[in-house]
Scaffold this motif. Structure first.
Motif, PDB file in Angstrom:
ATOM      1  N   THR A   5       0.633  -1.152   0.066  1.00 22.02           N
ATOM      2  CA  THR A   5      -0.221   0.055   0.019  1.00 22.02           C
ATOM      3  C   THR A   5       0.817   1.253  -0.024  1.00 22.02           C
ATOM      4  O   THR A   5       0.593   2.093  -0.795  1.00 22.02           O
ATOM      5  N   ALA A   6       1.870   1.385   0.584  1.00 25.45           N
ATOM      6  CA  ALA A   6       2.925   2.557   0.773  1.00 25.45           C
ATOM      7  C   ALA A   6       3.640   2.587  -0.452  1.00 25.45           C
ATOM      8  O   ALA A   6       3.689   3.763  -1.067  1.00 25.45           O
ATOM      9  N   LEU A   7       3.986   1.323  -1.108  1.00 26.82           N
ATOM     10  CA  LEU A   7       4.616   1.674  -2.371  1.00 26.82           C
ATOM     11  C   LEU A   7       3.688   2.064  -3.568  1.00 26.82           C
ATOM     12  O   LEU A   7       3.945   2.986  -4.256  1.00 26.82           O
ATOM     13  N   HIS A   8       2.361   1.853  -3.427  1.00 23.84           N
ATOM     14  CA  HIS A   8       1.388   2.000  -4.256  1.00 23.84           C
ATOM     15  C   HIS A   8       1.086   3.648  -4.297  1.00 23.84           C
ATOM     16  O   HIS A   8       1.230   4.457  -5.303  1.00 23.84           O
ATOM     17  N   MET A   9       1.165   4.223  -3.160  1.00 24.61           N
ATOM     18  CA  MET A   9       0.811   5.596  -2.675  1.00 24.61           C
ATOM     19  C   MET A   9       2.035   6.479  -3.125  1.00 24.61           C
ATOM     20  O   MET A   9       1.623   7.357  -3.904  1.00 24.61           O
ATOM     21  N   ASP A  10       3.306   5.848  -3.001  1.00 28.18           N
ATOM     22  CA  ASP A  10       4.364   6.832  -3.501  1.00 28.18           C
ATOM     23  C   ASP A  10       4.502   6.682  -5.121  1.00 28.18           C
ATOM     24  O   ASP A  10       4.755   7.809  -5.753  1.00 28.18           O
ATOM     25  N   LEU A  11       4.315   5.472  -5.605  1.00 31.22           N
ATOM     26  CA  LEU A  11       4.476   5.273  -6.960  1.00 31.22           C
ATOM     27  C   LEU A  11       3.414   6.136  -7.927  1.00 31.22           C
ATOM     28  O   LEU A  11       3.593   6.695  -8.958  1.00 31.22           O
ATOM     29  N   PHE A  12       2.096   5.924  -7.399  1.00 30.86           N
ATOM     30  CA  PHE A  12       1.092   6.253  -8.212  1.00 30.86           C
ATOM     31  C   PHE A  12       0.052   7.295  -7.573  1.00 30.86           C
ATOM     32  O   PHE A  12      -0.675   8.126  -8.062  1.00 30.86           O
ATOM     33  N   GLY A  13       0.382   7.798  -6.145  1.00 32.01           N
ATOM     34  CA  GLY A  13      -0.595   8.622  -5.505  1.00 32.01           C
ATOM     35  C   GLY A  13       0.038  10.008  -5.200  1.00 32.01           C
ATOM     36  O   GLY A  13      -0.599  10.761  -4.605  1.00 32.01           O
ATOM     37  N   GLY A  14       1.490  10.125  -5.579  1.00 38.05           N
ATOM     38  CA  GLY A  14       2.072  11.656  -5.337  1.00 38.05           C
ATOM     39  C   GLY A  14       2.319  11.952  -4.011  1.00 38.05           C
ATOM     40  O   GLY A  14       2.696  12.760  -3.549  1.00 38.05           O
ATOM     41  N   THR A  15       2.296  10.615  -3.136  1.00 36.70           N
ATOM     42  CA  THR A  15       2.751  10.962  -1.789  1.00 36.70           C
ATOM     43  C   THR A  15       4.150  10.736  -1.415  1.00 36.70           C
ATOM     44  O   THR A  15       4.908  10.569  -2.354  1.00 36.70           O
ATOM     45  N   ASN A  16       4.730  10.950  -0.232  1.00 37.61           N
ATOM     46  CA  ASN A  16       6.198  10.842  -0.020  1.00 37.61           C
ATOM     47  C   ASN A  16       6.437  10.032   0.989  1.00 37.61           C
ATOM     48  O   ASN A  16       7.139  10.654   2.105  1.00 37.61           O
ATOM     49  N   ILE A  17       5.964   8.731   1.149  1.00 41.46           N
ATOM     50  CA  ILE A  17       6.222   8.077   2.554  1.00 41.46           C
ATOM     51  C   ILE A  17       7.581   7.661   2.783  1.00 41.46           C
ATOM     52  O   ILE A  17       8.312   7.521   3.832  1.00 41.46           O
ATOM     53  N   ALA A  18       8.076   7.418   1.459  1.00 45.07           N
ATOM     54  CA  ALA A  18       9.565   6.958   1.631  1.00 45.07           C
ATOM     55  C   ALA A  18      10.462   7.984   2.362  1.00 45.07           C
ATOM     56  O   ALA A  18      11.425   7.565   3.142  1.00 45.07           O
ATOM     57  N   ALA A  19       9.988   9.190   1.838  1.00 46.15           N
ATOM     58  CA  ALA A  19      11.029  10.324   2.521  1.00 46.15           C
ATOM     59  C   ALA A  19      10.823  10.251   4.042  1.00 46.15           C
ATOM     60  O   ALA A  19      11.710  10.602   4.704  1.00 46.15           O
ATOM     61  N   ALA A  20       9.353  10.158   4.486  1.00 47.25           N
ATOM     62  CA  ALA A  20       9.301  10.406   5.863  1.00 47.25           C
ATOM     63  C   ALA A  20       9.752   8.975   6.706  1.00 47.25           C
ATOM     64  O   ALA A  20      10.327   9.270   7.658  1.00 47.25           O
ATOM     65  N   VAL A  21       9.918   7.861   6.079  1.00 45.93           N
ATOM     66  CA  VAL A  21      10.700   6.564   6.720  1.00 45.93           C
ATOM     67  C   VAL A  21      12.190   7.045   6.560  1.00 45.93           C
ATOM     68  O   VAL A  21      12.696   6.519   7.512  1.00 45.93           O
ATOM     69  N   ASN A  22      12.741   7.597   5.547  1.00 49.89           N
ATOM     70  CA  ASN A  22      13.881   7.954   5.954  1.00 49.89           C
ATOM     71  C   ASN A  22      14.381   8.785   6.698  1.00 49.89           C
ATOM     72  O   ASN A  22      15.586   8.829   7.379  1.00 49.89           O
ATOM     73  N   THR A  23      13.418   9.733   7.145  1.00 51.85           N
ATOM     74  CA  THR A  23      13.630  10.473   8.103  1.00 51.85           C
ATOM     75  C   THR A  23      13.618  10.013   9.468  1.00 51.85           C
ATOM     76  O   THR A  23      14.317  10.322  10.614  1.00 51.85           O
ATOM     77  N   ASP A  24      12.468   9.411   9.741  1.00 49.65           N
ATOM     78  CA  ASP A  24      12.324   8.693  11.082  1.00 49.65           C
ATOM     79  C   ASP A  24      11.537   7.238  10.834  1.00 49.65           C
ATOM     80  O   ASP A  24      10.553   7.447  10.566  1.00 49.65           O
ATOM     81  N   ILE A  25      12.244   6.217  11.067  1.00 50.10           N
ATOM     82  CA  ILE A  25      11.663   4.993  10.772  1.00 50.10           C
ATOM     83  C   ILE A  25      10.576   4.683  11.687  1.00 50.10           C
ATOM     84  O   ILE A  25       9.453   3.805  11.173  1.00 50.10           O
ATOM     85  N   THR A  26      10.535   5.122  12.885  1.00 52.13           N
ATOM     86  CA  THR A  26       9.540   4.775  13.765  1.00 52.13           C
ATOM     87  C   THR A  26       8.267   5.325  13.387  1.00 52.13           C
ATOM     88  O   THR A  26       6.927   4.891  13.876  1.00 52.13           O
ATOM     89  N   ASN A  27       8.088   6.319  12.398  1.00 53.38           N
ATOM     90  CA  ASN A  27       6.798   6.982  12.091  1.00 53.38           C
ATOM     91  C   ASN A  27       6.298   6.190  10.658  1.00 53.38           C
ATOM     92  O   ASN A  27       5.223   6.800  10.171  1.00 53.38           O
ATOM     93  N   ALA A  28       6.900   5.280  10.247  1.00 50.21           N
ATOM     94  CA  ALA A  28       6.647   4.648   8.841  1.00 50.21           C
ATOM     95  C   ALA A  28       5.174   4.250   8.579  1.00 50.21           C
ATOM     96  O   ALA A  28       4.530   4.436   7.951  1.00 50.21           O
ATOM     97  N   LEU A  29       4.837   3.389   9.899  1.00 46.11           N
ATOM     98  CA  LEU A  29       3.227   2.840   9.809  1.00 46.11           C
ATOM     99  C   LEU A  29       2.409   4.065   9.834  1.00 46.11           C
ATOM    100  O   LEU A  29       1.243   4.123   9.254  1.00 46.11           O
ATOM    101  N   PHE A  30       2.621   4.948  10.701  1.00 51.06           N
ATOM    102  CA  PHE A  30       1.803   6.116  10.901  1.00 51.06           C
ATOM    103  C   PHE A  30       1.542   6.955   9.631  1.00 51.06           C
ATOM    104  O   PHE A  30       0.819   7.602   9.380  1.00 51.06           O
ATOM    105  N   SER A  31       2.821   7.140   9.116  1.00 48.05           N
ATOM    106  CA  SER A  31       2.815   7.925   7.861  1.00 48.05           C
ATOM    107  C   SER A  31       1.857   7.387   6.725  1.00 48.05           C
ATOM    108  O   SER A  31       1.115   7.935   6.120  1.00 48.05           O
ATOM    109  N   LEU A  32       1.792   6.018   6.692  1.00 43.69           N
ATOM    110  CA  LEU A  32       0.887   5.288   5.971  1.00 43.69           C
ATOM    111  C   LEU A  32      -0.489   5.511   6.445  1.00 43.69           C
ATOM    112  O   LEU A  32      -1.378   6.017   5.439  1.00 43.69           O
ATOM    113  N   PHE A  33      -0.887   5.428   7.724  1.00 44.46           N
ATOM    114  CA  PHE A  33      -2.048   5.662   8.143  1.00 44.46           C
ATOM    115  C   PHE A  33      -2.741   7.073   7.725  1.00 44.46           C
ATOM    116  O   PHE A  33      -3.871   7.103   7.679  1.00 44.46           O
TER     117      PHE A  33
END
Length: 509
Positions: free
Chosen positions: A363-391
């Motif tokens: 789901t996170a990959l789909h959002m970054d690839l096709f939805g214009g989100t930037n979850i990967a950058a948020a995870v790179n900044t703080d991996i503890t927020n990864a799941l909540f960035s998706l939510f």
């Protein structure tokens, strides 16, 4: 056979780990430097050993599945399993995965998507996404669970077939004899490795809850909120631990698995459902077709540390966990055959894990690839927020985030609760009902070590503890594997000989 007295294994282990806590608390800078040096030495000099050992365990267990040894029952010939399949898998899942999967379910795929582990592939591309999922599947596939299965199988065999105690050293008796000092040393190594492995998971869960509180409520990340989480978690798992295996741990395990499945179903329905299913199928194919390559990947010709930072860490973490998870798995698997045990332990939890990664990571990959989100950058900044960035990108994000933090907390409590029970058993001669005071001591020590590692060096310190503590235990696991084969072969040969004698006697009569 068992006793509740505090033996030398308890005192040496507790004092050693107590000194570890004091040194880390009093000299955090020196402690962090020493830990980093130990990490570099271990991963550079022995990364090959971790990879080779895991592959040996995998090949051996697959051999047992198809061999005549698979029919042997862990207990009496007509004994039935004590737990239903759902409860059994729930207990396996909660003890062996729990925090790791919730922590890395989005974090790992998105990290590899942003920083591709294969040269020549453009980050944040479609190919990068496929590679990220392939490696994530590999790290949470069968390889990790072969470690737990090896330890659990041999301990269950000696406990329920041979009627011995549930100590790691007892399972090595056919190989090393009854040398008391050597056996005590092995049990001490098992205890230390277990505490370090569990402390790593507790620390990760504490960091992730803190990250969730920051994402949802704006509570800052840092040591003081984390200390508050430690206090709550410690109180809860000590209360749960006092209720025993068939109450607190069983109830929480069912709750964890049920809640995790509901959360996964929610994301599956509200996320890109077809893409998730496609990702799962492609990921399975990539995992199977690249299994050998993934299993033996090192980088001796370059200065690339990726394998050491990911695969070696995962395998060492699993090995450090294995005395606890193996003993726990053995305890809840009485009455199953060797074949049922291996199929259940080696394949059921990984199947849930791979679907989890496909759902959340996909789901996170789909959002970054096709939805214009930037979850990967948020995870790179703080991996503890990864799941909540998706939510944040899904409906009902506030409610789901709060429920997820509660799920993480119950995973923490279940893992710590199970570990406290097993550690207490290991340090009271294999007692099936260790004293409450011993459980309290191990609970406090585990929480203290997780706290020290968080204060001194954060996530890196947690990873260091697992990798270094796992090194001596890797040798012990290889010895246990050889011992298991030796004992199975001898027992089956003895049974066959007795059957032949009985048949001859019957024919003579």
């Amino acid at each position: 056979m068992f006793n509740n007295k505090l033996n030398s294994v308890f005192w040496v282990s507790a004092i050693t780990l107590g000194i570890f806590v004091l040194v880390g608390a009093l000299f955090p800078t020196t402690f962090a430097k020493g830990a980093n040096a130990a990490l570099n030495f271990t991963t550079t000099s022995f990364g090959w050993l971790y990879l080779l050992a895991i592959f040996i365990f995998t090949a051996f267990l697959i051999f047992l599945i198809f061999s005549k040894y698979g029919n042997i029952r862990l207990g009496g010939q007509d004994e039935k399993p004590a737990y239903s399949v759902f409860t059994w898998i729930g207990m396996l899942f909660s003890a062996g995965f729990g925090i790791a999967l919730v922590f890395y379910g989005v974090g790992e795929p998105m990290t590899h998507f942003n920083d591709v582990p294969v040269t020549g592939v453009e980050p944040l591309s479609e190919q990068a996404a496929r590679i990220a999922m392939g490696y994530s599947f590999f790290h949470y596939g069968v390889s990790q669970w072969t470690v737990f299965a090896i330890v659990g199988l041999i301990m269950a065999y000696f406990q329920f077939k041979k009627k011995k105690n549930g100590l790691v050293s007892t399972s090595l008796t056919p190989l090393i004899g009854n040398r008391k000092k050597l056996k005590n040393g092995i049990d001490i190594l098992a205890v230390v490795a277990t505490v370090m492995g569990v402390a790593t998971s507790l620390g990760m869960g504490i960091m992730q809850i803190n990250g969730g509180l920051n994402s949802v409520f704006g509570i800052p990340t840092g040591i003081w909120p984390q200390l508050a989480i430690v206090a709550v978690m410690t109180g809860l798992f000590l209360i749960s631990s006092s209720t025993g295996l068939d109450k607190g741990i069983k109830w929480l395990s069912n709750l964890n698995l049920g809640a995790a499945l509901v959360l996964m179903l929610f994301v599956f329905i509200t996320g890109p459902t077809v893409f998730i299913l496609d990702t799962f199928i492609v990921g399975i194919g990539d995992y199977l077709s690249n299994f050998i390559n993934y299993s033996f990947r090192l980088n001796p010709y370059t200065e690339d540390n990726w394998s050491r930072e990911w695969t070696v860490f995962y395998w060492a973490w699993a090995i450090a966990w294995s005395p606890f998870v193996g003993a726990f798995v053995a305890r809840v698997s009485r009455g199953r055959t060797v074949r049922e045990f291996i199929l259940g332990v080696m394949f059921a939890p990984p199947a849930v894990a791979l679907m989890w990664i496909a759902v959340f990571g996909g789901t996170a990959l789909h959002m970054d690839l096709f939805g214009g989100t930037n979850i990967a950058a948020a995870v790179n900044t703080d991996i503890t927020n990864a799941l909540f960035s998706l939510f944040d990108q899904l409906p009902l994000s506030f409610m789901v985030s709060v429920l997820t933090m509660l799920l993480i907390l119950t995973f923490l409590v279940t893992s710590a609760d199970s570990a406290v029970y097993i550690l207490s058993s290991m340090t009271t001669g294999g007692s099936l009902n260790p004293p409450i005071r011993v459980r309290v001591i191990w609970g406090v020590l585990m929480s203290s070590i997780a706290t020290v590692l968080l204060i001194t060096s954060g996530l890196a310190g947690l990873q260091t503890a697992s990798i270094v503590a796992a090194l001596p235990f890797t040798i012990i696991l290889l010895m246990m594997t050889f011992t298991l084969y030796k004992v199975l072969k001898q027992d089956v040969a003895s049974t066959d000989a007795n059957q032949v004698k009985a048949k001859k006697k019957k024919n003579t009569a």
